[in-house]
Design a protein around this motif. Structure first.
Motif: not given
Length: 454
Positions: A114-139
């Motif tokens: 497993x290696x890192x990349x900047x490509x949008x086609x990465x197998x895994x994307x880790x997206x960092x968002x405000x906690x409130x945004x997560x809670x709005x979808x999955x409380x």
């Protein structure tokens, strides 16, 4: 979708925050601090107790062919070939270093390419968002992983469609891991470990596992040697996506014999299966949304089930720990009795030393409040190294702050000041913003009867 639930089990003591502070600590607040520099952990030195291969085979199957809901998964799924990973969104400053350390461990200990990349086609994307945004979808989620998407917005659109249904997967090609950007550094790191492990490997969590992040008790916060063995087996060349349960079972003994030669011993007796009623009771008791009376009934249900089934393992201890948490505010004497029972069951296994360290923070707090400095120190001091080895800064800082109060109570003020100062760098990593650190300091300081206003 797999998610790290918001279960406050591991919040040592009461995890109070000042009433005057609202919201969540921002990255700017964490960075702009008047406290000593934040401390971080170096290379992980996870203890490697021997694990019987026969047990690993059983655990691998239970983890990989079933969801937490009890739904069976028809085939094994994993990534095939080298895996690429990228990070986007608004990652906090500590994420890069913690992720790099985790990827090194996955390559070295689990043999995953497993290696890192900047490509949008990465197998895994880790997206960092405000906690409130997560809670709005999955409380109830602190963070989560979902298949066949690369962002929170994409998941929101597809969450009820077959596209994000794990049970329909035949192989893994693209996943999103959604983590909060505005919580403590340790919480972000914990999310990385749990969600990346489940993005790569098993989708289930088993309460009966004492030494694993694949357990909703949230005690282990970084990947253990058990977890690395499970992941190494997942990516063994003898296996591939689409294999049936029976086909995987036939290959696993030889795989574990090769990757875990120390484990060629007899299996333990098969543990009793955890009933869904017990798991639901625990989540009701410790998760968000239920009122106090409902939570208390849930803890009583969990203890009743554990007792009736004759459990003496970590699940029995966990039920008593949960009950103690609920009793603590209204009946501290009863809570202490439950913590003591939990500790007695945890003490029956060397695999639950970290669990006992959590209980020790609670029992030591009682001793400090009662003025018993020597007894508090006896509870605290053996667990400091356990917290450090487990790379749990919140627990380590709490133990050190408790130790400082016990030393102060014993009249050893110079030692107390040194220990308290050392704790602050770990507290910044474990609790985040200055106000959260200072709240923890005030909470523990208030236990000391010499400091209690008359």
């Amino acid at each position: 979708m797999k998610r790290r639930l918001v279960l406050p089990l591991i919040m040592v003591l009461n995890a109070c925050v000042p009433i005057s502070q609202g919201g969540i600590p921002s990255r700017a607040v964490i960075a702009d601090s008047s406290l000593p520099p934040m401390k971080t952990f170096g290379r992980a030195d996870i203890r490697r107790p021997a694990v019987a291969n026969a047990d690993l085979v059983r655990d691998f199957i239970d983890l990989s062919f079933e969801m937490e809901s009890g739904r069976q998964l028809p085939v094994l799924t994993r990534f095939e070939g080298p895996i690429t990973l990228r990070v986007n969104g608004a990652p906090p400053p500590t994420l890069e270093g913690d992720l790099s350390a985790l990827l090194i461990r996955l390559r070295n200990e689990a043999g995953i390419a497993i290696t890192t990349t900047t490509s949008p086609g990465a197998n895994i994307t880790i997206q960092s968002v405000p906690r409130a945004a997560i809670r709005r979808v999955l409380p109830q989620a602190a963070c989560f992983v979902a298949p066949n998407v690369s962002s929170l917005s994409e998941f929101r659109s597809a969450r009820r469609s077959p596209r994000t249904n794990w049970a329909l997967l035949q192989t893994r090609k693209r996943l999103a891991i959604i983590v909060p950007s505005d919580v403590s550094p340790q919480e972000v790191r914990d999310c990385l470990h749990e969600e990346l492990a489940q993005a790569l490997g098993p989708l289930n969590d088993l309460y009966r596992l004492p030494n694993s992040v694949f357990n909703d008790d949230n005690v282990h916060t970084v990947l253990t040697n058990f977890d690395m063995l499970i992941l190494r087996a997942t990516y063994a060349p003898e296996l591939k996506s689409g294999m049936s349960r029976d086909a995987v079972v036939r290959r696993l003994p030889a795989i574990f014999a090769r990757i875990n030669p120390r484990g060629q011993t007899g299996p333990r007796p098969r543990p009793d299966r955890t009933p869904q009623e017990w798991s639901s009771a625990i989540q009701t008791a410790l998760g968000p949304g239920a009122n106090r009376s409902t939570r208390r009934r849930a803890t009583e249900t969990a203890v009743r089930i554990a007792t009736a089934r004759g459990w003496t393992d970590n699940r029995r201890a966990f039920a008593h720990y949960a009950k103690a948490r609920l009793l603590q505010a209204g009946d501290p004497a009863a809570a202490k009795r439950e913590y003591t029972i939990a500790d007695r069951f945890y003490a029956q296994s060397s695999s639950t030393r970290l669990h006992r360290a959590y209980v020790a923070t609670q029992l030591a707090a009682y001793e400090i409040a009662d003025g018993n400095a020597d007894q508090a120190l006896r509870l605290i001091e053996p667990n400091i190294d356990i917290a450090r080895t487990s790379q749990n800064a919140a627990l380590l800082a709490t133990l050190q702050l408790l130790r400082a109060e016990a030393l102060s109570l014993a009249g050893r003020d110079d030692e107390a000041r040194t220990v308290r100062l050392d704790s602050l760098g770990w507290a910044r990593y474990g609790f985040g913003a200055d106000w959260a650190v200072r709240a923890k300091i005030r909470e523990i300081s208030a236990l000391n009867p010499l400091k209690t206003p008359v």
